[in-house]
Design a protein around this motif. Structure first.
Motif, mmCIF file in Angstrom:
data_model
loop_
_atom_site.group_PDB
_atom_site.id
_atom_site.type_symbol
_atom_site.label_atom_id
_atom_site.label_comp_id
_atom_site.label_asym_id
_atom_site.label_seq_id
_atom_site.Cartn_x
_atom_site.Cartn_y
_atom_site.Cartn_z
ATOM 1 N N GLN A 46 0.933 -1.234 -0.199
ATOM 2 C CA GLN A 46 -0.164 -0.107 -0.264
ATOM 3 C C GLN A 46 1.075 1.176 -0.166
ATOM 4 N N ASN A 48 0.389 5.195 0.611
ATOM 5 C CA ASN A 48 -0.159 6.369 1.394
ATOM 6 C C ASN A 48 -0.027 7.471 1.158
ATOM 7 N N SER A 50 0.014 11.949 1.913
ATOM 8 C CA SER A 50 -0.998 13.017 3.440
ATOM 9 C C SER A 50 -0.906 14.138 3.690
ATOM 10 N N ARG A 59 1.910 13.958 13.514
ATOM 11 C CA ARG A 59 0.987 13.063 12.959
ATOM 12 C C ARG A 59 2.209 12.260 13.248
ATOM 13 N N HIS A 62 2.389 6.723 16.101
ATOM 14 C CA HIS A 62 1.208 5.703 15.484
ATOM 15 C C HIS A 62 1.806 4.505 14.695
ATOM 16 N N LYS A 72 7.073 1.067 7.274
ATOM 17 C CA LYS A 72 6.968 2.309 6.198
ATOM 18 C C LYS A 72 8.679 2.706 6.154
ATOM 19 N N HIS A 119 5.642 5.631 15.026
ATOM 20 C CA HIS A 119 6.099 6.177 13.769
ATOM 21 C C HIS A 119 5.571 7.869 13.777
ATOM 22 N N GLY A 120 6.279 8.562 14.014
ATOM 23 C CA GLY A 120 5.474 9.991 13.677
ATOM 24 C C GLY A 120 6.519 10.977 13.119
ATOM 25 N N PHE A 121 5.704 12.154 12.385
ATOM 26 C CA PHE A 121 6.487 13.073 12.074
ATOM 27 C C PHE A 121 6.485 14.423 12.641
ATOM 28 N N TYR A 132 4.789 7.918 1.835
ATOM 29 C CA TYR A 132 5.050 5.985 2.051
ATOM 30 C C TYR A 132 4.915 5.048 1.800
ATOM 31 N N TYR A 138 -4.189 -1.062 5.762
ATOM 32 C CA TYR A 138 -4.902 -0.235 6.865
ATOM 33 C C TYR A 138 -5.586 -1.437 8.192
ATOM 34 N N ASP A 143 -4.902 -0.158 14.634
ATOM 35 C CA ASP A 143 -4.661 0.943 14.730
ATOM 36 C C ASP A 143 -4.456 1.384 16.074
ATOM 37 N N LYS A 169 -7.750 12.252 17.714
ATOM 38 C CA LYS A 169 -6.591 11.198 17.862
ATOM 39 C C LYS A 169 -5.591 11.032 18.318
ATOM 40 N N ASP A 170 -4.885 12.330 18.581
ATOM 41 C CA ASP A 170 -3.162 12.336 18.198
ATOM 42 C C ASP A 170 -3.108 12.604 19.712
HETATM 43 C C1 LIG Z 1 -3.572 5.055 7.766
HETATM 44 C C2 LIG Z 1 -4.802 5.726 7.045
HETATM 45 C C3 LIG Z 1 -5.699 5.938 8.077
HETATM 46 N N1 LIG Z 1 -6.530 6.067 6.451
HETATM 47 C C4 LIG Z 1 -7.975 6.924 6.934
HETATM 48 C C5 LIG Z 1 -9.002 6.572 8.719
HETATM 49 C C6 LIG Z 1 -8.852 7.730 8.898
HETATM 50 O O1 LIG Z 1 -10.084 7.998 8.488
HETATM 51 C C7 LIG Z 1 -7.964 9.043 8.081
HETATM 52 C C8 LIG Z 1 -7.063 9.721 8.598
HETATM 53 O O2 LIG Z 1 -5.837 8.544 9.494
HETATM 54 P P1 LIG Z 1 -5.100 9.503 10.129
HETATM 55 O O3 LIG Z 1 -5.711 10.251 10.954
HETATM 56 O O4 LIG Z 1 -4.937 7.787 11.310
HETATM 57 O O5 LIG Z 1 -3.905 9.629 9.310
HETATM 58 P P2 LIG Z 1 -2.286 10.196 10.342
HETATM 59 O O6 LIG Z 1 -2.636 10.265 11.773
HETATM 60 O O7 LIG Z 1 -1.890 10.804 8.775
HETATM 61 O O8 LIG Z 1 -1.859 8.460 10.814
HETATM 62 C C9 LIG Z 1 -0.830 8.319 9.630
HETATM 63 O O9 LIG Z 1 -0.267 9.084 10.567
HETATM 64 C C10 LIG Z 1 1.003 8.264 11.003
HETATM 65 C C11 LIG Z 1 2.561 9.021 10.219
HETATM 66 C C12 LIG Z 1 1.585 6.862 10.701
HETATM 67 O O10 LIG Z 1 2.670 6.418 10.223
HETATM 68 C C13 LIG Z 1 0.587 6.345 10.332
HETATM 69 O O11 LIG Z 1 1.072 5.364 8.342
HETATM 70 C C14 LIG Z 1 -0.320 6.683 10.080
HETATM 71 O O12 LIG Z 1 -1.201 6.426 11.066
HETATM 72 O O13 LIG Z 1 -7.550 7.960 6.633
HETATM 73 C C15 LIG Z 1 -6.705 4.967 5.756
HETATM 74 O O14 LIG Z 1 -7.785 4.508 4.894
HETATM 75 N N2 LIG Z 1 -6.054 4.146 5.609
HETATM 76 C C16 LIG Z 1 -5.195 4.511 6.271
HETATM 77 O O15 LIG Z 1 -3.587 3.488 6.069
#
Ligand SMILES: Cc1cn([C@H]2C[C@H](O)[C@@H](COP(=O)(O)OP(=O)(O)O[C@H]3O[C@H](C)C(=O)[C@H](O)[C@H]3O)O2)c(=O)[nH]c1=O
Length: 188
Positions: A46, A48, A50, A59, A62, A72, A119-121, A132, A138, A143, A169-170
């Motif tokens: 997969q 991704n 963002s 972010r 996670h 990743k 992982h985070g940034f 990434y 997912y 999660d 969430k965070d």
């Molecule tokens: C990660 C992910 C999320 N989603 C959906 C779920 C939520 O409705 C929406 C936002 O998800 P989230 O707020 O978890 O996104 P990030 O805060 O960017 O999360 C990521 O941030 C850090 C940097 C990470 O390492 C992970 O890859 C991942 O957790 O996307 C999906 O449909 N597929 C996915 O693979």
């Protein structure tokens, strides 16, 4: 592809070659052959992407629990981030330790964090696009998150955590002290 070690042996910085010319550059941003040549045989499933519009967006931290743990390979297509990986493999000599690297569209550097890491940034510029690859799909059920500014981890984000832009969430993520790692350190 250049490979740079970090203070945690399994976390690497990979920098693919760029072929520059008058138009700009070309780069193979990922190649199974180039990864295998440096001993990384990873079946990514997969991609991704963002986008964070504000600098100072955090972010993370996670992870996904087994059976959907994720390795990743992270890169930045636009802007700049400080990327962080925390070793949470039970039995690892570096358990609870973190490494950080600056990844940017400019430097083309990529961070590889295998399964067993948080992982985070934090974004260092507005309108930052993080791209990434992950080696499992997912899974919302698997999660998990840990507080990015946890005092026990004491991560240096390079920015004021109090001013960070966070998802709900965070902002509500649990402390590292309450985290029970589902990952085991598997090395000879
Ligand atoms: C990660 C992910 C999320 N989603 C959906 C779920 C939520 O409705 C929406 C936002 O998800 P989230 O707020 O978890 O996104 P990030 O805060 O960017 O999360 C990521 O941030 C850090 C940097 C990470 O390492 C992970 O890859 C991942 O957790 O996307 C999906 O449909 N597929 C996915 O693979």
């Amino acid at each position: 592809m250049d490979v740079t070690a970090t203070e945690i042996p399994d976390v690497l910085i990979l920098t693919p070659r760029r072929f520059a010319d008058a138009r700009g550059f070309f780069s193979e941003t990922w190649s199974a052959r180039a990864m295998a040549a440096v001993g990384l045989d990873v079946a990514f499933v997969q991609d991704n992407h963002s986008r964070s519009t504000q600098a100072g967006t955090v972010r993370g931290l996670h992870y996904q629990r087994p059976p959907h743990a994720q390795g990743k390979l992270v890169r930045v297509a636009r802007g700049r981030i400080r990327d962080v990986a925390v070793d949470v493999r039970v039995g690892s000599p570096s358990y609870g330790r973190w490494v950080a690297a600056e990844l940017s569209a400019e430097n083309g550097a990529q961070l590889w964090a295998p399964r067993g890491f948080l992982h985070g940034f934090v974004t260092l510029e507005p309108d930052t696009d993080v791209i990434y690859k992950v080696d499992d799909f997912y899974s919302a059920d698997c999660d998990g998150a840990v507080r990015f500014d946890d005092p026990d981890l004491a991560i240096d984000w390079g920015v004021d955590p109090q001013a960070a832009t966070l998802s709900d969430k965070d902002a509500a993520a649990p402390a590292f002290a309450s985290f029970r790692s589902p990952f085991a350190f598997a090395h000879p």
